[in-house]
Enzyme design. Structure first.
Site, PDB file in Angstrom:
ATOM      1  CG  HIS A 372      36.008 -21.247   0.533  1.00  0.00           C
ATOM      2  ND1 HIS A 372      35.724 -20.319   1.014  1.00  0.00           N
ATOM      3  CD2 HIS A 372      35.387 -21.285  -0.777  1.00  0.00           C
ATOM      4  CE1 HIS A 372      35.071 -19.437   0.571  1.00  0.00           C
ATOM      5  NE2 HIS A 372      34.900 -19.797  -0.610  1.00  0.00           N
ATOM      6  CE  LYS A 564      36.958 -23.927  15.697  1.00  0.00           C
ATOM      7  NZ  LYS A 564      37.228 -22.926  14.648  1.00  0.00           N
ATOM      8  NE  ARG A 565      29.876 -29.809   9.869  1.00  0.00           N
ATOM      9  CZ  ARG A 565      29.054 -30.167   8.746  1.00  0.00           C
ATOM     10  NH1 ARG A 565      28.092 -29.280   8.541  1.00  0.00           N
ATOM     11  NH2 ARG A 565      29.087 -31.338   8.356  1.00  0.00           N
ATOM     12  CE  LYS A 570      36.356 -27.307  10.631  1.00  0.00           C
ATOM     13  NZ  LYS A 570      36.586 -25.701  10.488  1.00  0.00           N
ATOM     14  CB  THR A 672      34.741 -17.101   9.630  1.00  0.00           C
ATOM     15  OG1 THR A 672      33.834 -18.393   9.187  1.00  0.00           O
ATOM     16  CG2 THR A 672      35.109 -16.586   7.975  1.00  0.00           C
ATOM     17  CE  LYS A 676      30.900 -16.106  11.785  1.00  0.00           C
ATOM     18  NZ  LYS A 676      30.598 -17.080  11.226  1.00  0.00           N
TER      19      LYS A 676
HETATM   20  C1  6GP Z   1      35.841 -23.392   4.875  1.00  0.00           C
HETATM   21  C2  6GP Z   1      37.121 -23.322   5.436  1.00  0.00           C
HETATM   22  O1  6GP Z   1      37.556 -24.751   6.052  1.00  0.00           O
HETATM   23  C3  6GP Z   1      37.154 -22.516   6.575  1.00  0.00           C
HETATM   24  O2  6GP Z   1      38.644 -22.315   6.975  1.00  0.00           O
HETATM   25  C4  6GP Z   1      36.768 -20.979   5.837  1.00  0.00           C
HETATM   26  O3  6GP Z   1      37.019 -20.024   6.709  1.00  0.00           O
HETATM   27  C5  6GP Z   1      35.616 -20.845   5.143  1.00  0.00           C
HETATM   28  O4  6GP Z   1      35.605 -22.109   4.268  1.00  0.00           O
HETATM   29  C6  6GP Z   1      35.218 -19.680   4.476  1.00  0.00           C
HETATM   30  O5  6GP Z   1      36.249 -19.378   3.511  1.00  0.00           O
HETATM   31  N1  6GP Z   1      35.659 -24.317   3.908  1.00  0.00           N
HETATM   32  C7  6GP Z   1      34.511 -25.113   3.666  1.00  0.00           C
HETATM   33  O6  6GP Z   1      33.568 -24.654   4.373  1.00  0.00           O
HETATM   34  C8  6GP Z   1      34.256 -25.863   2.600  1.00  0.00           C
HETATM   35  O7  6GP Z   1      33.213 -26.598   2.441  1.00  0.00           O
HETATM   36  C9  6GP Z   1      35.011 -26.569   0.467  1.00  0.00           C
HETATM   37  O8  6GP Z   1      35.396 -26.007   1.690  1.00  0.00           O
END
Ligand code: 6GP
Length: 833
Positions: A372, A564-565, A570, A672, A676
């Protein structure tokens, strides 16, 4: 919201469809209020009423749950096990009502009793058992698995404290504990009988088994127990219910007894408290690893309980473990549960006396791994010394996996010892560390990224050596989100308009059917209603924001949202630079072409991430000045929504008109939130990063505001040397924006407060904010131009929704099912109707 008349009519239709009536719901609601909450109508608090509504809803899904379990047992259905350290579920009540098909039934029943269903829904505290994207994806996937009728168990940890609640005090983020279980959790069922011992520490020893074979076993120094808590996850338009099984840590009873016997009462109680801290709190770090011993313990706890449970289920239903990988396919949600590879090996070798080859054959066939993030600081490694101390047997197993694996590498790439070192599961250095990502790749038969660009970069950069060795192992599955929660629950007005325009509501389970909107895109009637729906959502948000923060939003202005975070990659600070630019232009009277905007931010910063917290302070500092300056007030306002979580997200997505997806290209694995927002008719301003690229292709480049460097250009600049100060010196507007931040205007004269941020941008700027600044401003001017033509904007908005179907998590799940898991649907039959 609806007039009682239509609510009652809709409730009747729902009754015909589902067999669940308004009267029965009402009767059970009062019964549950009495028998479970011990209250009657007149003295019931809103929370009592919520609990009664929740139990009444739960009662209605239990029959489906039991039927699902029976069906899966009888058919020996192949089952997906999703292993994830995080599930960011969001409130259950509204979404369960939608998936049961009884929203209006419940509403009508409540209304007749003089209760407001929306108010009850508001009462629910969400289980915030995740940080951000990864945890929310797991929740969307669980819902889509049930919708797609794929038998699945989600395994996770029942954290007593989820992600902290964020308050804003004097512009700074302040973290408050999230004691979400305080008032009880009506959605879970404890399973005290489903519980496993999990060992830690101690040593390994060899012994001779009954066939005189030398075997190894682990004698842990102490054990704790994991107890299962089950939450049903409903599918939409199906009878299937899947299981979310979360483990709570408890003291192992045997140890308690020992302590009692020796008279050590305090010790016994202490052991209990120690054990329970294991599932006490979710680590609030989004991507960078926390590196704490307790975190490794949590990971092992999750993995050990879950693998033992799968083995138990297998022995109970199928029998001998040879067929384990045919019964279960296990998806590792990032590397947090990667230890499962070593744990399954241990169980098969040490407990079930398999040979290495048998055990490895099964293990390797069982696991799949999703990556991820590419951020180097997020790639988990653990010190070998910590492993030695906590998990000695697993370290031995990892060494043996590594030994065999590296032999394979040597055989393929003769003499390439540099490659061997790069690929090893153990990073050598002054401190030797276990590379969890390598363990996950080696132990899995499928590895995937979460958007096309990301999966390409996973192959080309992150796991280049592995992709050269096993090219067939690498896949892409682009993320998706569930339209049930993010459209039907979050935006009922839009859902209704879509259904009326399409003539049916099949789009809810087959999102590609949104295409049916496209022929109506130029219909003035639809456009008018589309605008009304957006305006109403903006008004709702404005009302909420006023009450939550005191800030007044102008629903006539454009709602421009970044939620978002908070993370430098970002680039919330790029957005701030844009705001500061608008501010200066207005002050200088250059308002030509400007469109009134409300800038809305939402997002949490990891408590230890100083720069992210400073960005929050900066946003609030700019907001304070902007919102209190009557000269700019008619043009721009800034609001920071405190405590962005699933529930608050559901207020934001419907109201947004512009969605900010402005990460540096190559850094956001997928995103994601971008999906949304778009599903709710916001237009995106974004870079060619993550899933933005695919969203832009899907909705049409002419319906997407693109700016910024490409991932390739980013790499080139990094190689040739990126010099942010040149942008600072050569772009007078950029210089004046940064200088204004340092002037003390936003910090009551303090010229040092934001220095760490501005100095970093000017001198290092690892995420190339300055390089993209000019392109971003120009793109924002184009946004203004188009916004001034509401018809054109609305047309683009409708097209975004009409073409977003691909980004349903149902599609993502079907791709996993076919390409990664080789599992098909197992429909649960509705035997009552
Ligand atoms: C996140 C990614 O930053 C995001 O781009 C992606 O949409 C989401 O995962 C789902 O795939 N990654 C995390 O939250 C994380 O903790 C280790 O990655």
């Amino acid at each position: 919201m609806n007039s009682p008349d239509t609510t009652v009519q809709q409730a009747k239709r729902e009754h015909t469809r589902t067999g669940m009536s308004k009267d029965a719901f009402q009767r059970d609601l009062l019964d549950n209020l009495f028998y479970i909450q011990g209250r009657f109508r007149e003295v019931a608090t809103p929370h009592d009423l919520y609990m009664a509504a929740a139990y009444t809803t739960r009662d209605r899904l239990l029959a489906r749950w039991v039927k699902s379990a029976q069906t899966f047992k009888a058919t020996h259905a192949r089952t997906v096990c999703y292993l994830s350290a995080e599930y960011l579920l969001g409130p259950h009540l509204a979404s369960n009502l939608v998936n049961l098909g009884i929203t209006e039934t419940a509403r009508a029943a409540a209304e007749e009793l003089g209760m407001d269903m929306d108010a009850l829904i508001e009462e629910e505290e969400e289980p915030g058992l995740g940080n951000g994207g990864l945890g929310r994806l797991a929740a969307c996937f669980m819902e889509s698995l049930a919708t797609c009728q794929i038998p699945a168990i989600g395994y996770g940890i029942r954290y007593e404290f989820g992600i902290f609640k964020q308050a804003i005090e004097d512009g700074w983020q302040v973290e408050k504990g999230d004691n979400w279980l305080r008032n009880g959790n009506p959605w879970e069922i404890p399973r005290p009988k489903i519980s496993f011992a999990v060992g830690f520490g101690g040593h390994t020893e060899s012994y001779r088994d009954e066939r005189s074979q030398v075997r190894l076993r682990w004698q842990p120094a102490f054990e704790i127990r994991g107890v299962a808590y089950d939450t049903p996850i409903l599918g939409y338009g199906s009878q299937n219910v899947n299981l979310l099984r979360l483990w709570k840590a408890e003291a192992s009873e045997s140890l308690d007894l020992q302590a009692f016997n020796t008279g050590d009462y305090y010790g016994a109680v202490h052991a209990k408290i120690e054990a329970e801290t294991l599932s006490k709190v979710l680590y609030p770090n989004d991507e960078p690893e926390a590196g704490k011993e307790l975190r490794l313990k949590q990971q092992y706890f999750l993995v050990s309980c879950s693998m033992q449970d799968m083995i138990r289920l297998h022995l109970n239903t199928v029998g001998p473990l040879e067929g384990f990988a045919d019964k279960f396919t296990v998806q590792l949600n990032d590397t947090h549960p990667a230890l499962a590879v070593a744990e399954l090996m241990r169980l098969l070798l040490d407990r079930h006396a398999m040979t290495w080859e048998e055990a490895w054959g099964i293990t390797h066939k069982t696991f799949c791994y999703t990556n991820h993030t590419l951020l180097p600081e997020a790639l988990e490694t653990w010190p070998v010394s910590l492993f030695e101390r906590l998990l000695p047997r697993h370290l031995e197993i990892i060494y043996e996996i590594n030994r065999r694996f590296l032999d394979e590498v040597r055989m393929r790439f003769l003499g390439d010892e540099a490659r061997v070192r790069r690929m090893s599961l153990i990073a050598e250095g002054h401190e030797r560390r276990v590379r969890m990502a390598h363990l996950a790749v080696v132990g899995s038969h499928a590895v995937n990224g979460v958007a096309k660009l990301h999966s390409y970069l996973v192959k080309a950069m992150l796991f280049k050596d592995f992709a050269e060795l096993w090219p067939e192992r690498f896949h892409n599955v682009t993320n998706g989100v569930t339209p049930r929660r993010f459209v039907v629950v979050a935006n009922p007005r839009l859902a209704k308009l879509i259904t009326e325009t399409c003539g049916q509501d099949d789009w809810i389970r087959d999102l590609e059917q949104l295409r049916a909107l496209e022929p109506h895109v130029d219909d003035a009637g639809l456009q008018g209603r589309w605008q009304e729906v957006k305006r109403a959502a903006k008004q709702d948000l404005a009302q909420w924001m006023k009450q939550a923060t005191g800030i007044e939003l102008d629903p006539e202005s454009m709602f421009d949202v970044q939620a978002k975070r908070i993370h430098e990659y970002k680039r919330q600070h790029l957005k701030v630079l844009h705001i500061v630019r608008c501010y200066q232009r207005i002050k200088q009277g250059q308002v030509q072409g400007l469109v009134p905007r409300t800038f809305i931010f939402g997002g949490k910063a990891a408590p230890g991430y100083f720069m992210a917290k400073l960005i929050i302070k900066l946003i609030n500092a700019v907001a304070e000045v902007v919102n209190n300056d009557p000269q700019v007030n008619d043009w721009i306002r800034v609001a920071f929504m405190p405590d962005f979580n699933v529930k608050n997200g559901q207020r934001l997505y419907p109201a947004a008109e512009l969605s900010e997806q402005i990460s540096l290209a190559g850094k956001e694995a997928s995103g994601t939130g971008n999906m949304k927002f778009s599903m709710n008719g916001a237009l995106t301003i974004g870079t060619l990063d993550g899933a933005n690229i695919e969203i832009r292709e899907a909705v049409g480049p002419e319906n997407f505001f693109l700016f910024g460097l490409t991932a390739e250009e980013v790499l080139q600049r990094q190689m040739t040397g990126y010099r942010p100060w040149e942008y600072y010196q050569n772009d007078p507007e950029l210089k004046s924006d940064l200088d204004l931040i340092n002037s003390g205007l936003f910090s009551h004269g303090d010229t040092q407060l934001f220095r760490p941020l501005t100095d970093n941008l000017i001198n290092h700027d690892p995420f190339m904010v300055l390089a993209d600044y000019r392109a971003y401003l120009e793109c924002q001017e184009q946004v203004d131009r188009i916004y001034r033509d509401p018809e054109r904007w609305t047309r683009m908005s409708i097209l975004n929704v009409a073409r977003i179907g691909y980004f349903s998590s149902d599609r993502a799940i079907r791709e996993y099912a076919e390409r990664i898991w080789q599992v098909g649907p197992q429909p649960v039959l509705d035997t009552e109707h």
